[in-house]
Design a protein around this motif. Structure first.
Motif, mmCIF file in Angstrom:
data_model
loop_
_atom_site.group_PDB
_atom_site.id
_atom_site.type_symbol
_atom_site.label_atom_id
_atom_site.label_comp_id
_atom_site.label_asym_id
_atom_site.label_seq_id
_atom_site.Cartn_x
_atom_site.Cartn_y
_atom_site.Cartn_z
ATOM 1 N N THR A 33 0.831 -1.193 0.000
ATOM 2 C CA THR A 33 0.000 0.000 0.000
ATOM 3 C C THR A 33 0.870 1.249 0.000
ATOM 4 O O THR A 33 2.060 1.195 0.295
ATOM 5 C CB THR A 33 -0.907 0.010 1.228
ATOM 6 O OG1 THR A 33 -0.085 -0.101 2.396
ATOM 7 C CG2 THR A 33 -1.896 -1.141 1.199
ATOM 8 N N PRO A 35 0.994 4.339 2.032
ATOM 9 C CA PRO A 35 0.398 4.993 3.196
ATOM 10 C C PRO A 35 0.552 6.504 3.142
ATOM 11 O O PRO A 35 1.420 7.044 2.463
ATOM 12 C CB PRO A 35 1.198 4.408 4.366
ATOM 13 C CG PRO A 35 2.507 4.028 3.772
ATOM 14 C CD PRO A 35 2.213 3.598 2.363
ATOM 15 N N GLU A 55 -1.352 6.382 8.004
ATOM 16 C CA GLU A 55 -2.587 5.714 7.611
ATOM 17 C C GLU A 55 -2.372 4.955 6.303
ATOM 18 O O GLU A 55 -1.396 5.180 5.588
ATOM 19 C CB GLU A 55 -3.718 6.730 7.432
ATOM 20 C CG GLU A 55 -4.143 7.433 8.707
ATOM 21 C CD GLU A 55 -5.279 8.405 8.468
ATOM 22 O OE1 GLU A 55 -5.295 9.044 7.393
ATOM 23 O OE2 GLU A 55 -6.167 8.509 9.329
ATOM 24 N N GLY A 56 -3.321 4.054 5.995
ATOM 25 C CA GLY A 56 -3.261 3.325 4.730
ATOM 26 C C GLY A 56 -2.351 2.123 4.745
ATOM 27 O O GLY A 56 -1.973 1.618 3.687
ATOM 28 N N LEU A 57 -1.990 1.630 5.934
ATOM 29 C CA LEU A 57 -1.187 0.416 6.052
ATOM 30 C C LEU A 57 -2.098 -0.797 6.088
ATOM 31 O O LEU A 57 -3.317 -0.693 6.262
ATOM 32 C CB LEU A 57 -0.341 0.480 7.336
ATOM 33 C CG LEU A 57 0.651 1.641 7.455
ATOM 34 C CD1 LEU A 57 1.167 1.738 8.884
ATOM 35 C CD2 LEU A 57 1.816 1.464 6.480
ATOM 36 N N ALA A 85 0.759 -1.662 12.810
ATOM 37 C CA ALA A 85 -0.487 -0.986 12.458
ATOM 38 C C ALA A 85 -1.674 -1.668 13.125
ATOM 39 O O ALA A 85 -1.719 -2.897 13.269
ATOM 40 C CB ALA A 85 -0.667 -0.973 10.946
ATOM 41 N N GLY A 89 -5.275 -0.259 9.980
ATOM 42 C CA GLY A 89 -4.106 0.107 9.194
ATOM 43 C C GLY A 89 -3.501 1.435 9.582
ATOM 44 O O GLY A 89 -2.890 2.119 8.764
#
Length: 457
Positions: A33, A35, A55-57, A85, A89
């Motif tokens: 991803t 992040p 964020e976004g993990l 995370a 995530g």
């Protein structure tokens, strides 16, 4: 064709079709991803907390956050922490403890205070650091050794609109910091300790928070005594009169703040000069101690006479222990010397500061693990007198904190330094985490205390 032959033919055709079937393609690998890395504020005063979040993990994914700060001649200071995370995530330093790294436990500012110097000769450079220089901190996030994102923070020790004026008149040596467009502002006289010189960093940050602040040297500066001996209290009286004469300052709203021997002095000045509306004393003493120099002499005088003081005993056993530590390159804890001196009831009574005369509230700040002197016990001497006389005070005594309770969010990993007046490596005590908590809480409380105590009447 016989029925059996027909069945065999159908079976053979079916087997042939299966043998030639196209196999299912393998599952595509999960792409990493991308992040997002949120850090705010990017440009702020040094006492302002920082929000750091990734964020976004993927849930359960590990990332490492790193911080690097340039500190002039003392080189690079750095820290790091690895996090897992959460199910959403997210890695949020205000909610999560690191799995490993330079600090433990949940602490939004852990990356800041847990930085350590990378250079071996950092200490010499630290003393040459400009006291008001902004600090640049680069924070990065990496996964599997690959850097994903970086953010650059500017940590300012003084707001850009603060006005600075040097004071070199009437025998005074100081620096006045004024909040923007100050008129009739509340003011603080800021005093350093046994290191001498000016404590400009604290004064500048106070001015950035709305208080006029005069950092005043009283020895080890041009035109002043070289050592902490025979300093006349009239010198500080002149400084207070000078502050009252400034149009930007409300002369009826002046407090005094000091640290260590400056904390002792702040209590003494509050007890001597009734114009002082409030006192903040960091790691102070409720009794007056002897001066610092080659010969035993008073630290302070009033009307040309010594202010009664307590002397520390020269215990041969303790001196021998110190020599062993010096030869081994180890820091010295001076607290046992002060503790031994406190076992003199008559001398203690004679040197006690009459803090009950202070014409306003008192904030005492101390560290229970102070290795330079027993600041909690020494501050409690003042607290006992204030309590006995029904005077308003507050004593913040911090667990696991040592002597260096200063403005927050600077590295607190240094437990010993070479004292400029003693030329010895002195232990300050406390743990990095304990000192960081004390610095942050004491600073917040001091700003609140000064705001409450210096309200217009």
């Amino acid at each position: 064709m016989a029925a059996g032959s027909h069945c065999l033919t159908v079976l053979a055709l079916a087997l042939s079709a299966c043998a030639g079937a196209t196999p299912e393609p393998p599952a595509a690998p999960v792409k990493p991803t991308s992040p997002s890395f949120e850090v705010r504020p990017l440009d702020a005063l040094i006492d302002e907390p920082v929000f750091l979040q990734v964020e976004g993990l993927r849930a359960g994914e590990q990332v490492t956050l790193r911080a690097r700060m340039e500190r002039g001649k003392s080189g690079v200071w750095s820290s790091s922490a690895t996090f897992t995370a959460d199910p959403d995530g997210v890695v949020d330093l205000a909610r999560q403890a690191p799995d490993a790294g330079s600090y433990e436990g949940v602490d939004a500012m852990g990356l800041m205070w847990s930085m350590t110097p990378e250079a071996e000769d950092w200490e010499r450079g630290l003393f040459e650091e400009p006291p008001l220089a902004a600090l640049t901190v680069v924070v990065s996030v990496e996964r599997d050794g690959v850097e994903l994102a970086t953010r650059t923070l500017i940590r300012r020790r003084v707001a850009e609109a603060v006005v600075r004026r040097d004071l070199r008149a009437d025998g005074l040596y100081g620096t006045l910091f004024l909040p923007p467009e100050a008129t009739g502002a509340p003011a603080v006289l800021v005093l350093g300790g046994s290191e001498g010189g000016l404590r400009e960093g604290t004064a500048a940050l106070l001015a950035s928070r709305g208080f006029a602040a005069l950092a005043l040297a009283y020895f080890a500066a041009d035109g002043l005594p070289p050592t902490l001996q025979n300093i006349p209290l009239e010198y500080f009286e002149s400084a207070l009169m000078w502050m009252k004469a400034q149009p930007e300052i409300d002369g009826a709203r002046i407090a005094v703040q000091g640290i260590s021997r400056g904390g002792e002095l702040a209590l003494l000045l509050g007890a001597t000069f009734p114009d002082i509306r409030a006192v903040v004393a960091h790691v102070p003493s409720g009794v007056v101690w002897q001066g610092i120099g080659m010969a035993q002499a008073p630290a302070w005088t009033r009307g040309g006479e010594p202010v009664p003081f307590l002397s520390w005993p020269l215990d041969p056993a303790l001196q021998a222990q110190w020599m062993q530590k010096l030869q081994a390159g180890e820091p010295i804890s001076m607290a046992p010397m002060f503790q031994a001196a406190m076992d003199q009831p008559e001398a203690m009574a004679a040197a006690a500061i009459a803090v009950e005369r202070i014409q306003g509230p008192v904030l005492l700040v101390s560290g229970k693990a102070d290795a330079l002197w027993p600041s909690t016990a020494l501050a409690e001497l003042a607290a006992e007198r204030l309590r006995a006389h029904g005077r308003p005070y507050e004593h913040l005594a911090f667990d696991d904190a040592g002597h260096l309770i200063v403005p927050p969010y600077l590295p607190t990993t240094i437990s010993a330094l070479t004292h400029p007046a003693l030329s010895m490596k002195i232990a300050f005590g406390g743990t990095p985490a304990g000192n960081a908590r004390a610095c942050a809480e004491a600073w917040r409380r001091m700003l609140s205390f000064l705001g409450e105590s210096l309200r217009p009447q």
